[in-house]
Motif scaffolding. Sequence first.
Motif, PDB file in Angstrom:
ATOM      1  N   LYS A   1       0.836  -1.202   0.000  1.00 28.03           N
ATOM      2  CA  LYS A   1       0.000   0.000   0.000  1.00 28.03           C
ATOM      3  C   LYS A   1       0.872   1.254   0.000  1.00 28.03           C
ATOM      4  CE  LYS A   1      -3.641   2.459   2.279  1.00 28.03           C
ATOM      5  NZ  LYS A   1      -4.213   2.902   3.527  1.00 28.03           N
ATOM      6  N   GLY A   2       0.539   2.200  -0.861  1.00 27.14           N
ATOM      7  CA  GLY A   2       1.282   3.455  -0.950  1.00 27.14           C
ATOM      8  C   GLY A   2       2.329   3.450  -2.049  1.00 27.14           C
ATOM      9  N   ASP A   3       2.711   2.271  -2.523  1.00 27.98           N
ATOM     10  CA  ASP A   3       3.684   2.194  -3.619  1.00 27.98           C
ATOM     11  C   ASP A   3       3.051   2.623  -4.933  1.00 27.98           C
ATOM     12  OD1 ASP A   3       5.595   1.280  -1.923  1.00 27.98           O
ATOM     13  OD2 ASP A   3       5.756  -0.738  -2.771  1.00 27.98           O
ATOM     14  N   LYS A   4       3.904   3.015  -5.868  1.00 35.05           N
ATOM     15  CA  LYS A   4       3.446   3.285  -7.237  1.00 35.05           C
ATOM     16  C   LYS A   4       4.166   2.289  -8.145  1.00 35.05           C
ATOM     17  CE  LYS A   4       1.220   7.231  -6.709  1.00 35.05           C
ATOM     18  NZ  LYS A   4       0.764   8.350  -6.523  1.00 35.05           N
ATOM     19  N   ILE A   5       3.385   1.526  -8.884  1.00 32.53           N
ATOM     20  CA  ILE A   5       3.952   0.481  -9.730  1.00 32.53           C
ATOM     21  C   ILE A   5       4.066   0.997 -11.172  1.00 32.53           C
ATOM     22  CG2 ILE A   5       3.666  -1.894 -10.539  1.00 32.53           C
ATOM     23  CD1 ILE A   5       3.899  -1.676  -7.492  1.00 32.53           C
ATOM     24  N   PRO A   6       5.280   1.152 -11.689  1.00 31.53           N
ATOM     25  CA  PRO A   6       5.418   1.599 -13.079  1.00 31.53           C
ATOM     26  C   PRO A   6       4.954   0.521 -14.049  1.00 31.53           C
ATOM     27  CG  PRO A   6       7.511   1.761 -11.868  1.00 31.53           C
ATOM     28  CD  PRO A   6       6.573   0.931 -11.038  1.00 31.53           C
ATOM     29  N   GLY A   7       4.327   0.967 -15.116  1.00 31.40           N
ATOM     30  CA  GLY A   7       3.870   0.026 -16.126  1.00 31.40           C
ATOM     31  C   GLY A   7       3.522   0.771 -17.403  1.00 31.40           C
ATOM     32  N   THR A   8       2.909   0.060 -18.332  1.00 31.64           N
ATOM     33  CA  THR A   8       2.470   0.702 -19.574  1.00 31.64           C
ATOM     34  C   THR A   8       1.079   0.194 -19.942  1.00 31.64           C
ATOM     35  OG1 THR A   8       3.360  -1.043 -21.007  1.00 31.64           O
ATOM     36  CG2 THR A   8       4.839   0.797 -20.496  1.00 31.64           C
TER      37      THR A   8
ATOM     38  N   ALA B   1      -1.249   3.118  -8.593  1.00 28.19           N
ATOM     39  CA  ALA B   1      -1.187   3.411  -7.156  1.00 28.19           C
ATOM     40  C   ALA B   1      -1.691   2.188  -6.393  1.00 28.19           C
ATOM     41  CB  ALA B   1      -2.060   4.620  -6.842  1.00 28.19           C
ATOM     42  N   VAL B   2      -0.935   1.748  -5.380  1.00 26.11           N
ATOM     43  CA  VAL B   2      -1.344   0.567  -4.623  1.00 26.11           C
ATOM     44  C   VAL B   2      -2.229   0.987  -3.449  1.00 26.11           C
ATOM     45  CG1 VAL B   2      -0.592  -1.506  -3.402  1.00 26.11           C
ATOM     46  CG2 VAL B   2       0.807  -0.585  -5.281  1.00 26.11           C
ATOM     47  N   GLU B   3      -3.495   0.552  -3.491  1.00 25.43           N
ATOM     48  CA  GLU B   3      -4.460   0.836  -2.426  1.00 25.43           C
ATOM     49  C   GLU B   3      -4.458  -0.326  -1.418  1.00 25.43           C
ATOM     50  OE1 GLU B   3      -6.320   3.670  -2.572  1.00 25.43           O
ATOM     51  OE2 GLU B   3      -5.986   4.274  -4.638  1.00 25.43           O
ATOM     52  N   ALA B   4      -5.266  -0.178  -0.346  1.00 25.07           N
ATOM     53  CA  ALA B   4      -5.305  -1.180   0.713  1.00 25.07           C
ATOM     54  C   ALA B   4      -5.779  -2.541   0.206  1.00 25.07           C
ATOM     55  CB  ALA B   4      -6.234  -0.700   1.831  1.00 25.07           C
ATOM     56  N   ILE B   5      -5.379  -3.597   0.885  1.00 20.89           N
ATOM     57  CA  ILE B   5      -5.894  -4.940   0.610  1.00 20.89           C
ATOM     58  C   ILE B   5      -7.413  -4.896   0.750  1.00 20.89           C
ATOM     59  CG2 ILE B   5      -6.157  -7.255   1.639  1.00 20.89           C
ATOM     60  CD1 ILE B   5      -3.210  -7.362   2.117  1.00 20.89           C
ATOM     61  N   GLY B   6      -8.120  -5.475  -0.211  1.00 21.85           N
ATOM     62  CA  GLY B   6      -9.579  -5.540  -0.112  1.00 21.85           C
ATOM     63  C   GLY B   6     -10.284  -4.294  -0.601  1.00 21.85           C
ATOM     64  N   ALA B   7      -9.528  -3.260  -1.039  1.00 21.13           N
ATOM     65  CA  ALA B   7     -10.177  -2.051  -1.544  1.00 21.13           C
ATOM     66  C   ALA B   7     -11.014  -2.395  -2.766  1.00 21.13           C
ATOM     67  CB  ALA B   7      -9.129  -0.995  -1.909  1.00 21.13           C
ATOM     68  N   LYS B   8     -12.252  -1.905  -2.785  1.00 25.74           N
ATOM     69  CA  LYS B   8     -13.118  -2.172  -3.947  1.00 25.74           C
ATOM     70  C   LYS B   8     -13.143  -0.976  -4.879  1.00 25.74           C
ATOM     71  CE  LYS B   8     -15.847  -5.806  -2.038  1.00 25.74           C
ATOM     72  NZ  LYS B   8     -16.927  -6.148  -1.153  1.00 25.74           N
ATOM     73  N   ALA B   9     -12.640   0.148  -4.404  1.00 30.80           N
ATOM     74  CA  ALA B   9     -12.524   1.359  -5.221  1.00 30.80           C
ATOM     75  C   ALA B   9     -11.384   2.170  -4.636  1.00 30.80           C
ATOM     76  CB  ALA B   9     -13.830   2.141  -5.169  1.00 30.80           C
ATOM     77  N   PRO B  10     -10.778   3.047  -5.430  1.00 32.94           N
ATOM     78  CA  PRO B  10      -9.700   3.867  -4.879  1.00 32.94           C
ATOM     79  C   PRO B  10     -10.201   4.669  -3.695  1.00 32.94           C
ATOM     80  CG  PRO B  10     -10.060   4.331  -7.220  1.00 32.94           C
ATOM     81  CD  PRO B  10     -11.082   3.331  -6.802  1.00 32.94           C
TER      82      PRO B  10
END
Length: 192
Positions: free
Chosen positions: A146-153, A167-176
């Motif tokens: 949670k809190g990390d930003k994962i680079p991708g394309t 953006a990495v949200e909490a485990i179980g998040a159903k929406a940002p």
Amino acid sequence: MSFTIASTGASALRFARRFRSIEERIGLTAFAAALLLFSAQSAFAHEFKIGSIEIEHPWTRATPPGAAVGGGYVEITNDGDTADRLVSATADIAGRVEIHEMKVEDGVMKMAPLPDGVPIPAKETVKLAPGGYHIMFMQLKGPLKKGDKIPGTLTFEKAGTVKVEFAVEAIGAKAPEEAGHDDTMPGMDMSK
Ligand SMILES: [Cu+2]
């Protein structure tokens, strides 16, 4: 992020205190407040663009240790006059990435790869969200925190490839967390 915002605001306030007149102080304090708001909003927005395709807040969920897969979600708007298509995606943390859809078959929610990707019709917004279309991160090289930003394309058939960050949200998040709305679709256990 909160550290960056706080330190920006604090240094602007320190700068403001060096001025003698109250008018100048008030003016600069307002400037510092505006600066704070601006930094907060630019972090909040988290948008990407390529051609006439706008990509709003790509996000994913934190994963428990040992998880092999994770879901990627995003809102895509096509401002152009011609239809486009999200055909593929990559992420630094995933050995393999697929585009999936979820659907109910005989009362059971299942997911299936979409070999042709997700159509993004002209002048429309398509939402990849839990319970529907999603990006599937597979062969995860480590847990998503949670809190990390994962680079991708993301690659679109017509618009091409754009770099994004999930953006990495909490485990179980159903929406940002920022979105402030409930997702009515049922969640799905991606670990199976
Ligand atoms: Cu999937």
